[in-house]
Every structure is written in C-alpha cells, then in structure tokens.
Design a protein around this motif. Structure first.
Motif, PDB file in Angstrom:
ATOM      1  N   GLU A 144     -67.031  87.980 -58.708  1.00 39.99           N
ATOM      2  CA  GLU A 144     -67.930  87.975 -57.852  1.00 39.99           C
ATOM      3  C   GLU A 144     -68.068  89.077 -56.963  1.00 39.99           C
ATOM      4  O   GLU A 144     -67.344  90.018 -57.018  1.00 39.99           O
ATOM      5  CB  GLU A 144     -67.413  86.935 -56.072  1.00 39.99           C
ATOM      6  CG  GLU A 144     -68.611  87.059 -54.820  1.00 39.99           C
ATOM      7  CD  GLU A 144     -67.765  85.817 -53.768  1.00 39.99           C
ATOM      8  OE1 GLU A 144     -67.860  84.920 -53.729  1.00 39.99           O
ATOM      9  OE2 GLU A 144     -67.211  86.148 -52.565  1.00 39.99           O
ATOM     10  N   GLY A 213     -74.917  81.778 -63.243  1.00 42.26           N
ATOM     11  CA  GLY A 213     -74.949  82.736 -62.118  1.00 42.26           C
ATOM     12  C   GLY A 213     -75.076  83.976 -63.296  1.00 42.26           C
ATOM     13  O   GLY A 213     -75.944  85.261 -63.450  1.00 42.26           O
ATOM     14  N   ARG A 248     -74.553  89.266 -67.328  1.00 50.01           N
ATOM     15  CA  ARG A 248     -75.713  90.069 -66.097  1.00 50.01           C
ATOM     16  C   ARG A 248     -76.008  91.280 -66.287  1.00 50.01           C
ATOM     17  O   ARG A 248     -75.881  92.340 -66.006  1.00 50.01           O
ATOM     18  CB  ARG A 248     -75.595  89.578 -64.499  1.00 50.01           C
ATOM     19  CG  ARG A 248     -76.727  89.824 -63.803  1.00 50.01           C
ATOM     20  CD  ARG A 248     -77.611  88.728 -64.296  1.00 50.01           C
ATOM     21  NE  ARG A 248     -78.871  88.785 -62.936  1.00 50.01           N
ATOM     22  CZ  ARG A 248     -80.278  89.228 -63.517  1.00 50.01           C
ATOM     23  NH1 ARG A 248     -80.459  89.358 -64.874  1.00 50.01           N
ATOM     24  NH2 ARG A 248     -81.092  89.678 -62.681  1.00 50.01           N
ATOM     25  N   GLU A 252     -80.095  93.094 -61.275  1.00 49.80           N
ATOM     26  CA  GLU A 252     -80.182  91.975 -60.042  1.00 49.80           C
ATOM     27  C   GLU A 252     -79.369  93.408 -58.719  1.00 49.80           C
ATOM     28  O   GLU A 252     -78.833  94.167 -59.819  1.00 49.80           O
ATOM     29  CB  GLU A 252     -78.225  91.712 -60.279  1.00 49.80           C
ATOM     30  CG  GLU A 252     -77.386  90.965 -59.332  1.00 49.80           C
ATOM     31  CD  GLU A 252     -78.434  89.833 -59.301  1.00 49.80           C
ATOM     32  OE1 GLU A 252     -78.469  89.212 -60.769  1.00 49.80           O
ATOM     33  OE2 GLU A 252     -79.201  88.743 -58.254  1.00 49.80           O
ATOM     34  N   LEU A 254     -78.056  93.643 -55.140  1.00 48.95           N
ATOM     35  CA  LEU A 254     -77.472  93.285 -54.377  1.00 48.95           C
ATOM     36  C   LEU A 254     -77.792  94.226 -52.854  1.00 48.95           C
ATOM     37  O   LEU A 254     -77.943  94.842 -52.671  1.00 48.95           O
ATOM     38  CB  LEU A 254     -76.034  93.288 -54.220  1.00 48.95           C
ATOM     39  CG  LEU A 254     -75.287  92.390 -55.026  1.00 48.95           C
ATOM     40  CD1 LEU A 254     -73.875  92.336 -54.714  1.00 48.95           C
ATOM     41  CD2 LEU A 254     -75.835  91.106 -54.287  1.00 48.95           C
ATOM     42  N   GLU A 258     -74.817  91.136 -48.939  1.00 48.63           N
ATOM     43  CA  GLU A 258     -74.986  89.936 -50.269  1.00 48.63           C
ATOM     44  C   GLU A 258     -73.715  89.883 -50.741  1.00 48.63           C
ATOM     45  O   GLU A 258     -73.710  91.170 -51.381  1.00 48.63           O
ATOM     46  CB  GLU A 258     -76.734  90.237 -50.347  1.00 48.63           C
ATOM     47  CG  GLU A 258     -77.367  89.736 -49.825  1.00 48.63           C
ATOM     48  CD  GLU A 258     -78.939  89.951 -50.989  1.00 48.63           C
ATOM     49  OE1 GLU A 258     -80.294  89.309 -50.391  1.00 48.63           O
ATOM     50  OE2 GLU A 258     -78.558  90.480 -51.936  1.00 48.63           O
ATOM     51  N   TRP A 260     -73.316  88.123 -54.932  1.00 44.76           N
ATOM     52  CA  TRP A 260     -73.688  87.676 -55.977  1.00 44.76           C
ATOM     53  C   TRP A 260     -72.426  86.847 -57.053  1.00 44.76           C
ATOM     54  O   TRP A 260     -71.235  87.384 -56.936  1.00 44.76           O
ATOM     55  CB  TRP A 260     -73.904  88.459 -57.350  1.00 44.76           C
ATOM     56  CG  TRP A 260     -74.225  88.066 -57.878  1.00 44.76           C
ATOM     57  CD1 TRP A 260     -76.053  87.660 -58.901  1.00 44.76           C
ATOM     58  CD2 TRP A 260     -73.315  88.218 -59.075  1.00 44.76           C
ATOM     59  NE1 TRP A 260     -75.250  87.397 -59.887  1.00 44.76           N
ATOM     60  CE2 TRP A 260     -74.671  87.655 -61.087  1.00 44.76           C
ATOM     61  CE3 TRP A 260     -72.510  88.595 -59.888  1.00 44.76           C
ATOM     62  CZ2 TRP A 260     -73.875  87.413 -62.106  1.00 44.76           C
ATOM     63  CZ3 TRP A 260     -71.647  88.383 -61.133  1.00 44.76           C
ATOM     64  CH2 TRP A 260     -72.624  87.874 -62.018  1.00 44.76           C
TER      65      TRP A 260
END
Ligand code: TA6
Length: 267
Positions: A144, A213, A248, A252, A254, A258, A260
């Motif tokens: 995370e 994810g 990923r 992405e 953030l 936030e 992810w």
C-alpha cells in the motif's frame, strides 16, 4: 501456537529479520532491510523463492533474490535510482501476529526512515505498508502507498518475485501471453494490462499467481551471459529462477490523502 510464536526476531546474513510460522507449518523470513521476503516455505516444506548464494546480506546492496519491493521507480524508467529506494531502505515492523490461521507481519516505510539523499531526491509525503501473510501453501503480499503530503505524486511499484525453479529450460508460464511462455535464453519483457491470473508450471508443481491492483507484469531471466556479468549471481544460478513480477509501471498518480493498494496471491 500463540501470537508471540507466529513472528520471531532472527537474522538473515547480517540483516535483522522476522521469521513467520503459521500453525500449519508454513514459514517465511523477511528482512527489515527492504521489507524483503527472502524465503517462503509452504506447509509442504518446499522452498519457493530463489536467493543467490552470492547475494550481499549486509545492507550494502539490494538482496539478489526473494521479493524486492520496487518503489517509486521501476528499473530506469525515470530519473531516480534504479528500481527505487524501497528495496535498500530499512523498514519498521508495524504489526505482526496470527489472523484466522495466517501468520502475518506488516512493515512500514515513511520519509523519516530514509537516508537523507533519498528523502531529498524524492521529496514527497508518503507511507508505504507491506503486509506478508502465509498459511498452508498460500502466500499473500499486500503493498500500500499512501500520500500523506500536500501535493500529488506519480509512482511505479512492483513485487520483483524470484521464484525458485528446478531448471529454467523446463518451466512454462501461462497467462501472460496468448500462448504458453517458455524461456530458452535471456528474457526481459513487460506485459501491460496483463491478465490477473497466471501460472508457473515447473515439472509437477503448479504455482497459481493472482494479482490485484497491479495492472502489469514483468517476466525476467538474465540468461547465461548476463548472469555471468552480475557480481551478485553465480554463473549457473540463472537456471534456478524466473522473476514474475506484478507491477504498476506508470500512470498511477496519488492525490493528497489517497492510497493505492496492490496484492499478490501465490498458492
Ligand atoms: O524486472 C526486470 C529488470 O528490470 C531487468 O531488466 C533486470 O535487470 C532486473 O530487473 C534486475 O535488476 P537489478 O537492479 O536488481 O539488477
């Protein structure tokens, strides 16, 4: 088994580590350096991760094997350090114990844990969490990233998993290409928007891989020539692993506040 026995402090080489043991006998070792899973044995007792006999195990260089955590940059796709700073930073243990038969540990990394040059080079407010959980012949890793700062930031992330195999020449990977994938020489390929389920077939053993994810995957084996050029890998060791890496790779971003999350399930 009580909560204390599920995770005990140990060392791996010269590195402080946690040894997880689930009530059904699965085991995993994770070094605080890199929150690096370096060994995983399911309840069947078989080691599933490769670690090079020549790997540095003193914190001077990323560990060659296991599961390096790649963040905030993948390889040289950016101006920061190759594969990011997460794999060479020392994480904290945030939680550990037993949960419905799973032995787990969670590791955390924030800017105040970084060497000053990394915090300066990547000046964002963030917290990383890596949770490793094992039970029976299952492994789950949950990664995370949280934006704790005041500005948005982009990042890349991957779990650069080195699977131990009998012989790379007889391995088959299903799910990344339309045909089954066989590796005969040096191989380094990125799969964007990959199917979330894959399989690693090594003789009679089938590992099922599932990612959430993480939208991409990378498959890597250095082959004989590149392996010989790696100081931290013995010449013949390339035969004993394949990296299949949920990733990923880009895109992405953030926003402040936030988070992810990416997960990898292996069984
Ligand atoms: O994930 C594949 C890759 O980016 C390869 O290109 C290969 O060089 C590998 O990672 C290992 O990188 P490292 O920095 O650990 O030597």
């Amino acid at each position: 088994m009580n909560q204390q026995d599920a995770a005990i402090a140990t060392t791996f080489g010269q590195l402080p580590a946690l040894l997880l043991t689930s009530p059904d006998g699965a085991q995993a070792s994770i070094t605080l350096y890199g929150a690096h899973l370096i060994s995983w044995r399911g309840a069947d007792g078989r080691e599933r991760l490769f670690c090079s006999a020549k790997s540095a195990l003193d914190g001077s260089k990323a560990i060659r094997g296991g599961v390096p955590v790649i963040f905030p940059q993948f390889a040289e796709r950016g101006t920061g350090m190759r594969h990011g700073f997460a794999r060479t930073s020392t994480w904290r243990v945030a939680d550990q114990g037993l949960d419905e038969g799973w032995a787990f540990a969670e590791f955390a990394l924030a800017p105040h844990d970084l060497a000053p040059q990394h915090a300066q080079a990547w000046p964002h407010g963030f917290e990383l969490r890596l949770r490793v959980a094992i039970r029976a012949n299952d492994l789950t890793m949950r990664f995370e990233v949280r934006n704790t700062g005041g500005e948005a930031f982009p990042f890349a992330a991957a779990l650069h998993t080195y699977f131990l195999v009998d012989d790379i020449a007889s391995v088959r990977i299903d799910g990344v290409e339309t045909e089954e994938l066989v590796i005969s020489d040096k191989f380094d390929r990125v799969y964007e928007n990959v199917a979330p389920r894959q399989a690693l077939v090594d003789g009679g053993v089938v590992l099922t891989l599932r990612q959430e994810g993480f939208t991409d995957a990378v498959v890597w084996n250095p082959g004989a020539e590149d392996a010989a050029a790696l100081a931290d890998m013995a010449d013949e060791e390339y035969r004993r692993f394949v990296c299949i890496e949920p990733a990923r790779l880009e895109g992405e971003v953030l926003q402040p506040g936030e988070a992810w999350r990416g997960e990898y399930h292996v069984s």
